[in-house]
Design a protein around this motif. Structure first.
Motif, PDB file in Angstrom:
ATOM      1  N   TYR A 126       0.745  -0.934  -0.092  1.00 49.72           N
ATOM      2  CA  TYR A 126      -0.018   0.074   0.042  1.00 49.72           C
ATOM      3  C   TYR A 126       0.956   1.287   0.073  1.00 49.72           C
ATOM      4  O   TYR A 126       0.692   2.366  -0.707  1.00 49.72           O
ATOM      5  CB  TYR A 126      -0.776  -0.045   1.226  1.00 49.72           C
ATOM      6  N   HIS A 156      -7.590  -0.980  -2.817  1.00 52.39           N
ATOM      7  CA  HIS A 156      -7.400   0.176  -2.085  1.00 52.39           C
ATOM      8  C   HIS A 156      -7.082   1.460  -2.791  1.00 52.39           C
ATOM      9  O   HIS A 156      -7.441   2.400  -2.432  1.00 52.39           O
ATOM     10  CB  HIS A 156      -5.901  -0.287  -1.662  1.00 52.39           C
ATOM     11  N   PHE A 157      -6.492   1.447  -4.273  1.00 52.48           N
ATOM     12  CA  PHE A 157      -6.479   2.400  -4.899  1.00 52.48           C
ATOM     13  C   PHE A 157      -7.762   3.006  -5.413  1.00 52.48           C
ATOM     14  O   PHE A 157      -7.588   4.379  -6.002  1.00 52.48           O
ATOM     15  CB  PHE A 157      -5.270   2.278  -5.980  1.00 52.48           C
ATOM     16  N   CYS A 158      -8.500   2.147  -5.807  1.00 53.24           N
ATOM     17  CA  CYS A 158      -9.742   2.682  -6.276  1.00 53.24           C
ATOM     18  C   CYS A 158     -10.740   3.690  -5.162  1.00 53.24           C
ATOM     19  O   CYS A 158     -10.914   4.605  -5.474  1.00 53.24           O
ATOM     20  CB  CYS A 158     -10.991   1.486  -6.562  1.00 53.24           C
ATOM     21  N   LYS A 159     -10.167   3.593  -3.897  1.00 54.97           N
ATOM     22  CA  LYS A 159     -10.703   4.232  -2.934  1.00 54.97           C
ATOM     23  C   LYS A 159     -10.180   5.683  -2.874  1.00 54.97           C
ATOM     24  O   LYS A 159     -10.660   6.520  -2.538  1.00 54.97           O
ATOM     25  CB  LYS A 159     -10.621   3.405  -1.617  1.00 54.97           C
ATOM     26  N   ARG A 160      -8.842   5.639  -3.424  1.00 52.62           N
ATOM     27  CA  ARG A 160      -8.171   6.990  -3.040  1.00 52.62           C
ATOM     28  C   ARG A 160      -7.694   7.547  -4.343  1.00 52.62           C
ATOM     29  O   ARG A 160      -7.401   8.882  -4.394  1.00 52.62           O
ATOM     30  CB  ARG A 160      -6.990   6.820  -2.251  1.00 52.62           C
ATOM     31  N   LEU A 161      -7.981   7.223  -5.237  1.00 48.06           N
ATOM     32  CA  LEU A 161      -7.567   7.829  -6.699  1.00 48.06           C
ATOM     33  C   LEU A 161      -8.704   8.483  -7.256  1.00 48.06           C
ATOM     34  O   LEU A 161      -8.718   8.867  -8.385  1.00 48.06           O
ATOM     35  CB  LEU A 161      -6.649   7.018  -7.725  1.00 48.06           C
TER      36      LEU A 161
END
Lengths: 243, 410
Positions: A126, A156-161
């Motif tokens: 992460y 994980h990155f779907c949530k933050r990008l």
């Protein structure tokens, strides 16, 4: 008896079916035919969707959601031979679910530790995954990891990008998590050409490197400690560690 | 001469690096569809610098221009160093671009004092407003409260940031008067108290706050330091206290001479160990140390405590409750949980503990497991001490001429 299966999850479930219904005595489970066989009986399990489904239904009925997740996690540890321990886990679970928490059993302790190892790798990645911006604004990351953690990173990155399209490319497994406005899925990648980076990319990489250098305190210099936190094997795609 | 953005970043990151805090943990998942950034409850480290410290946040000063003259600080007004500042826009853009590439978890923003306290706080807030409102950035933001800034500004900071902090700097008012004449303990603590009060009014969960103390620049004992930390934790004022081994950057008549002093890293390490005992292991500061005592250098605080309280040992790992298990030297929270889980199924012996990957190097002198106990060393403080020293567990041998590493002084 040595059992051979194709390495897929369905294949493994078919194997569980045969072990149960044909009462096989298993000594080891392999994905590839061994070079030499000495006095050992050998049986190849063919993936069978109906058998796999039957076992899956049984598992869904007898195991908690959390335990099912554990099994999936263990299966993602594809570079370890975890099959015997997983078979034991399933056996114990069908017999007496309470017993699954008994970590004095070697197989169950192995499973618990392997899952921990996977999740700690996921947590590290992460942080250590690095994206580069392509010409069209897509963010592109290359990874090489000992276990298959692409599904975790994707989520994980779907949530933050936000709405930015991105690709996480597992080089060794030839897999990629692809997300853009239309799709969000894991694909296998047959061939991949080195893409063109955006104009700003090299500038931000340089800025990141100078920040990385400036943030270190010289009088506390401690490369050994640094190495224990970021072992060399993680550094391949981390630009701050490039010479 | 005009500085490039790269020069600025180097300068302002280098000025901010003495701030220890880099934590990005403790915030619930705040994912919003289509927006940039999301915090992760456990915090995430993105890299580790050559000193072995983690980079989680883009830790920079907005500016290293400062009107104060604190003796220990590299940015004090009387130092002749290059001065520069980011514009709030530059800094916000940098943050977003670093975040997108997964270099960082968010921003840690501090600043020297430009013109006056309110003016500086305004600039910090301007950066936060661009990030939060314009770019809809939900990543982690830690902002320093400028002591002396007005209440409205502090209130806005608590609304925009995940964590706010204000550094106590030195463990006593006496030392502050000596080294940081522009600051008083009240002035440093008041923004934290105020931030807690307003965030409590707005929600049940107060905003998380931290502070930092410099260790080894002045003469306070570890007892005084731990007592202060413990009182700050108890008042629920702070989530974390950070300890920073004093690194000499300036010459000053009240400070250790830079050329002769090394940062007291081992002392800092022991303080952190003791701090953990306070926060997670249920110890109180006066159990760990008595009046004016310093932490032992040879043994870690828990082992030291155990050695001075032999009447409480040995502990039976098959029956002791969790809060007692974690008091055994060498057994931590994880070890205790494994013991609790495993002993429901069988009586544990030394062999079982080893199979559970619990190290008995230190613990064996202090426990009974079934019929097992460590027969070769009897339960006397001096004997155990000798045995521990002999096996060299967790003991850092001082070299003859290098005492400064422990004390910061020669």
């Amino acid at each position: 008896m040595i059992l051979l299966y194709d390495g897929s999850f369905e294949g493994f479930l078919s194997l569980v079916y045969e072990v149960y219904y044909e009462k096989l005595q298993v000594s080891s489970i392999v994905k590839q035919m061994p070079d030499t066989l000495l006095f050992e009986r050998f049986h190849e399990v063919f993936t069978d969707e109906a058998k796999a489904r039957k076992v899956l239904e049984g598992i869904e009925k007898h195991f908690s959601k959390e335990q099912q997740r554990t099994m999936c996690h263990i299966f993602l540890c594809d570079t370890r031979s975890h099959e015997m321990a997983l078979l034991e886990y399933i056996r114990i679970g069908f017999k007496n679910p309470q017993e699954l928490r008994n970590i004095t059993n070697a197989s169950l302790f192995y499973i618990q530790n392997l899952e921990k190892e996977l999740l700690s790798l996921v947590h590290k990645m992460y942080g250590f995954t690095r994206f580069e911006e392509l010409e069209d604004g897509t963010l592109y990351a290359k990874i090489e990891t000992k276990f298959n953690i692409v599904p975790f990173l994707g989520e994980h990155f779907c949530k933050r990008l936000g709405n930015i399209p991105f690709i996480i490319h597992d080089i060794k497994r030839s897999l990629a998590f692809v997300k853009n406005d239309d799709i969000r899925e894991i694909r296998s990648i047959a061939s991949f050409e080195t893409p063109n980076y955006s104009e700003e990319e090299s500038q931000f990489k340089a800025l990141w490197k100078s920040f990385f250098k400036a943030a270190a305190i010289e009088s506390r210099y401690n490369p050994k400690l640094q190495k224990s936190w970021v072992p060399l094997l993680y550094r391949t795609y981390m630009s701050e560690f490039e010479a | 001469m005009k500085l490039t953005i790269e020069d600025k970043l180097s300068l302002l990151a280098s000025s901010a690096k003495y701030d220890v805090s880099c934590s990005s943990s403790g915030s619930e998942n705040n994912y919003k569809t289509g927006e940039l950034g999301c915090t992760h409850n456990s915090g995430i480290c993105h890299s580790f610098t050559s000193d072995g410290r983690c980079i989680s946040l883009l830790k920079v000063l907005l500016s290293n221009i400062c009107i104060y003259d604190c003796a220990y600080c590299i940015n004090r007004v009387s130092n002749d160093i290059p001065r520069t500042a980011f514009s709030p826009r530059e800094l916000a853009d940098l943050t977003i671009n670093f975040y997108k590439r997964n270099y960082i978890e968010g921003l840690f923003l501090s600043s020297g004092i430009i013109k006056n306290e309110d003016y500086t706080m305004q600039l910090l807030l301007q950066t936060l407003r661009i990030l939060r409102h314009e770019y809809r950035f939900n990543g982690y933001i830690h902002v320093k409260l400028i002591p002396g800034a007005s209440k409205e500004l502090i209130e806005e900071a608590t609304l925009l940031a995940h964590r706010v902090s204000s550094n106590i700097e030195l463990p006593s008012s006496k030392s502050l008067a000596l080294l940081a004449p522009d600051k008083t303990k009240e002035k440093l603590l008041s923004p934290l108290k105020y931030a807690r009060d307003i965030s409590l009014q707005q929600s049940t969960k107060p905003i998380s706050m931290s502070t930092q103390m410099i260790i080894g620049a002045t003469s306070e004992s570890d007892f005084e330091i731990l007592k202060l930390s413990s009182s700050l934790y108890q008042k629920a004022l702070l989530k974390r206290v950070y300890y920073s081994a004093y690194i000499a950057v300036n010459n000053h008549k009240h400070l250790p001479v830079p050329e002769l002093s090394k940062p007291p890293l081992l002392r800092e390490h022991r303080l952190y160990q003791a701090d953990w005992l306070l926060r997670f292991y249920g110890f109180s500061y006066d159990e760990i140390l008595s009046e004016n005592q310093n932490l032992d250098i040879q043994f870690d605080p828990k082992t030291f405590w155990a050695l001075s309280n032999m009447h409480l040992f040995p502990i039976d790992v098959n029956h002791a409750p969790k809060e007692i298990l974690v008091r055994i030297p060498g057994i931590g929270i994880r070890g205790a949980l494994k013991i609790l889980q495993a002993r429901r199924f069988k009586q544990l012996h030394f062999e079982d503990l080893l199979k559970l990957k619990i190290s008995l190097k230190k613990a064996r002198y202090f426990i009974v497991a079934g019929k097992d106990f460590y027969r070769t060393t009897s339960l006397y403080t001096e004997k155990i001490k000798l045995a521990l020293i002999h096996q060299g567990s967790n003991i850092i041998q001082p070299s003859l001429f290098d005492r400064s590493i422990y004390t910061g002084e020669l």
